[in-house]
Design a protein around this motif. Structure first.
Motif: not given
Length: 265
Positions: A11-14, A209-215, A242-246
């Protein structure tokens, strides 16, 4: 949950204080840190923040880039930062080809020589230099160490407490020798990181990359293989997307925990 760690890059922007508060609130015991946001917050302040929160710093990323100018001083600083933060694991991304070079074998020798020079400093600081192989698509610009076997060829020259390896699911899942290499690694596994692989890869590929289970990665199989070596350490969820970071940080943390529990643990 006792082994779960949330890598702050997921969560790069947190902001770091909010990441720490979120981990505490969610019952997360560990956090993986990155040098740049730690420096922005202040090294001593960051060390106190995580210590007062009762979190374990499971790794610091990153050192390495040994084919770049100034690598020695930069890595000595990284070792000191890891020790200050109280983590025993400094993740090394070795660096790509030197500018204008096509000599990948020479670049790998340069990486091994650099690690040999740093090893005594790491040992004195109580820090393990953890070589992370990156997927071969990053060989030119980010990491000439592309397989777990290549990482072990370097690490095995040193004491396992001084130089180890990182098993990152994103970078090694495709390798038909990976399970044999995990068994070979044994006590040299210093860190285990998970995320998932999705296609099509975005332009630039870094954020694929994606969260665990999404690939499509067999994450539990990899975890069982790593555990089979005797590794009982943290399992970090580390995602560049980028999708996760948003998404809001706490939402990402909760989704990381859920994916870990369902698809890894």
């Amino acid at each position: 949950m006792e082994r779960f760690s949330f890598n702050q890059a997921t969560s790069q922007h947190w902001p770091l204080p909010e990441v720490v508060d979120g981990c505490v609130a969610a019952g997360v015991p560990g956090i993986g840190l990155w040098r740049e946001p730690v420096a922005d917050y202040g090294l001593a302040r960051a060390a106190k923040l995580v210590r007062d929160a009762g979190l374990e710093v499971t790794s610091l990323c990153r050192g390495g880039f040994f084919t770049a100018d100034g690598w020695r001083e930069e890595n000595l600083r990284a070792i000191e930062e890891a020790a200050t933060l109280g983590t025993a694991v400094l993740v090394l991304v070795s660096g790509g080809l030197p500018a204008g070079s096509r000599d990948i074998d020479g670049a790998r020798r340069q990486v091994a020589d650099a690690i040999a020079e740093l090893a005594p400093h790491a040992a004195a600081a109580g820090v393990t230099l953890a070589i992370e192989p990156l997927h071969p698509m990053f060989s030119a610009d980010r990491c000439v160490v592309s397989t777990l076997g290549q990482a072990l060829d370097i690490a095995e020259r040193f004491d396992p407490e001084v130089v180890g390896v990182v098993v990152d699911a994103y970078h090694v899942w495709w390798d038909d020798t990976v399970y044999a290499q995990i068994a070979r690694a044994g006590a040299r596994i210093a860190a285990f990181q998970v995320c998932d692989w999705v296609t099509p890869l975005p332009e630039g590929v870094l954020l694929g990359r994606a969260l665990p289970g999404d690939g499509c990665i067999e994450l539990r199989r990899l975890r069982e293989a790593v555990d089979g070596t005797g590794y009982t350490g943290p399992v970090e969820v580390e995602v560049f997307s980028a999708e996760v970071w948003a998404r809001p940080g706490r939402e990402v943390l909760d989704a990381s925990v859920a994916g870990y529990l369902r698809h890894v643990a």
